[in-house]
Motif scaffolding. Structure first.
Motif, short mmCIF file in Angstrom:
data_model
loop_
_atom_site.label_atom_id
_atom_site.label_comp_id
_atom_site.label_asym_id
_atom_site.label_seq_id
_atom_site.Cartn_x
_atom_site.Cartn_y
_atom_site.Cartn_z
N ALA A 71 36.80 53.10 35.89
CA ALA A 71 37.14 51.78 35.35
C ALA A 71 37.39 50.80 36.50
O ALA A 71 36.96 49.63 36.45
CB ALA A 71 38.36 51.86 34.45
N TYR A 72 38.03 51.27 37.55
CA TYR A 72 38.30 50.42 38.71
C TYR A 72 36.99 49.99 39.38
O TYR A 72 36.83 48.83 39.75
CB TYR A 72 39.19 51.17 39.71
N ILE A 73 36.05 50.92 39.50
CA ILE A 73 34.74 50.60 40.09
C ILE A 73 34.03 49.53 39.26
O ILE A 73 33.50 48.55 39.79
CB ILE A 73 33.88 51.86 40.25
N ILE A 74 34.02 49.71 37.95
CA ILE A 74 33.36 48.73 37.07
C ILE A 74 34.03 47.36 37.20
O ILE A 74 33.36 46.34 37.35
CB ILE A 74 33.38 49.22 35.60
N LYS A 75 35.34 47.36 37.17
CA LYS A 75 36.10 46.09 37.27
C LYS A 75 35.80 45.38 38.58
O LYS A 75 35.52 44.17 38.60
CB LYS A 75 37.59 46.38 37.13
N GLN A 76 35.84 46.12 39.69
CA GLN A 76 35.61 45.50 41.00
C GLN A 76 34.15 45.06 41.16
O GLN A 76 33.88 44.01 41.74
CB GLN A 76 36.00 46.48 42.12
N ALA A 77 33.22 45.83 40.64
CA ALA A 77 31.80 45.47 40.74
C ALA A 77 31.53 44.18 39.97
O ALA A 77 30.83 43.29 40.45
CB ALA A 77 30.92 46.61 40.24
N LYS A 78 32.08 44.07 38.77
CA LYS A 78 31.89 42.85 37.99
C LYS A 78 32.58 41.67 38.65
O LYS A 78 32.03 40.55 38.66
CB LYS A 78 32.42 43.04 36.56
N LYS A 79 33.75 41.91 39.22
CA LYS A 79 34.48 40.85 39.91
C LYS A 79 33.68 40.34 41.11
O LYS A 79 33.66 39.15 41.40
CB LYS A 79 35.84 41.38 40.36
N GLY A 80 32.99 41.24 41.79
CA GLY A 80 32.17 40.89 42.95
C GLY A 80 30.77 40.43 42.58
O GLY A 80 29.92 40.24 43.44
N ASP A 81 30.51 40.29 41.27
CA ASP A 81 29.22 39.83 40.75
C ASP A 81 28.08 40.78 41.11
O ASP A 81 26.95 40.36 41.34
CB ASP A 81 28.91 38.41 41.21
N LYS A 133 25.64 44.11 40.07
CA LYS A 133 24.97 44.56 38.85
C LYS A 133 25.19 46.05 38.66
O LYS A 133 25.54 46.77 39.59
CB LYS A 133 23.46 44.25 38.92
N LEU A 134 24.95 46.51 37.45
CA LEU A 134 25.13 47.92 37.13
C LEU A 134 24.26 48.81 38.01
O LEU A 134 24.68 49.88 38.44
CB LEU A 134 24.84 48.17 35.65
N GLY A 135 23.06 48.36 38.31
CA GLY A 135 22.16 49.13 39.18
C GLY A 135 22.79 49.40 40.54
O GLY A 135 22.60 50.47 41.12
N TRP A 136 23.56 48.45 41.04
CA TRP A 136 24.25 48.64 42.32
C TRP A 136 25.24 49.79 42.23
O TRP A 136 25.35 50.59 43.16
CB TRP A 136 24.95 47.34 42.74
N VAL A 137 25.97 49.88 41.09
CA VAL A 137 26.95 50.96 40.91
C VAL A 137 26.24 52.31 40.95
O VAL A 137 26.68 53.23 41.64
CB VAL A 137 27.74 50.79 39.59
N PHE A 138 25.12 52.42 40.25
CA PHE A 138 24.37 53.69 40.26
C PHE A 138 23.77 53.98 41.64
O PHE A 138 23.80 55.11 42.10
CB PHE A 138 23.29 53.69 39.18
N VAL A 187 28.79 55.32 31.29
CA VAL A 187 29.08 54.25 32.24
C VAL A 187 28.32 52.98 31.86
O VAL A 187 28.89 51.88 31.86
CB VAL A 187 28.74 54.68 33.69
N ALA A 188 27.06 53.12 31.49
CA ALA A 188 26.27 51.96 31.09
C ALA A 188 26.85 51.31 29.83
O ALA A 188 26.98 50.09 29.75
CB ALA A 188 24.82 52.37 30.85
N ARG A 189 27.23 52.12 28.85
CA ARG A 189 27.83 51.59 27.62
C ARG A 189 29.16 50.90 27.93
O ARG A 189 29.46 49.83 27.41
CB ARG A 189 28.01 52.73 26.62
N ALA A 190 29.96 51.50 28.82
CA ALA A 190 31.24 50.90 29.21
C ALA A 190 31.01 49.56 29.91
O ALA A 190 31.75 48.59 29.69
CB ALA A 190 32.01 51.85 30.12
N TRP A 191 30.00 49.49 30.74
CA TRP A 191 29.66 48.26 31.46
C TRP A 191 29.30 47.16 30.46
O TRP A 191 29.71 46.02 30.58
CB TRP A 191 28.50 48.52 32.41
N LEU A 192 28.52 47.50 29.44
CA LEU A 192 28.02 46.52 28.48
C LEU A 192 29.03 46.12 27.41
O LEU A 192 29.17 44.94 27.08
CB LEU A 192 26.75 47.05 27.79
N ASP A 193 29.73 47.11 26.84
CA ASP A 193 30.56 46.86 25.66
C ASP A 193 32.06 46.87 25.91
O ASP A 193 32.83 46.49 25.04
CB ASP A 193 30.27 47.90 24.58
#
Length: 156
Positions: A102-112, A114-119, A142-148
């Protein structure tokens, strides 16, 4: 051309199991009609408005009736009742993910990012091994969490 849409808003819902005394702050009232086999009330209701109905109003304008197994849904401040099968066709639970993911998703979105970068970062080994392994083995989650959206896993 007809387009197909999906609901994206999150809702709050509780499945009534007969033991709850209140739902979303409303008092649950058993109906006087009893189930012939169990002797328990067959139906329950909550009064969603605290005012006395006018004589020309329908008697159930401010009352929601349901039975054990039904879902009580609070969507956009509207209370409605859905049978279990109907509820499961229309709604899915948010995915449950570990706090570090969850922390990774939050920080990745905060830094603008994309999901592809996380993978990609996962396959490059930028995360701790246990986190990277979890992301790899639960990529759809992870993809569903990113989207929804998601729910953070409770610590054991």
């Amino acid at each position: 051309m007809i387009k197909v849409y999906r609901k994206t808003a999150t809702i709050k819902a509780k499945q009534f199991d007969g033991s709850q005394t209140s739902l979303f702050g409303y008092e649950v009232m058993p109906d006087s009609l009893l189930d012939a086999l169990t002797g328990e009330p067959a139906y329950y209701s909550i009064l969603i408005d605290d005012f006395e109905p006018e004589p020309d109003d329908f008697p159930d304008d401010n009352e929601v009736s349901f039975e054990i197994g039904d879902w009580i849904v609070n969507e956009a401040d509207e209370i409605k009742v859905m049978a279990d099968e109907e509820f499961k066709q229309q709604y899915a639970e948010l995915p449950v993910i570990p706090e570090n993911v969850a922390y990774i998703i939050k920080q990745a979105k905060k830094g603008d990012y994309k999901l592809g970068w996380v993978f990609n970062a996962t396959y490059l080994g930028l995360w701790r091994v246990s986190v990277g392994n979890w992301i790899r083995t639960h990529a759809d989650t992870v993809a569903r969490a990113w989207l929804d959206g998601y729910v953070v896993e409770e610590e054991k």
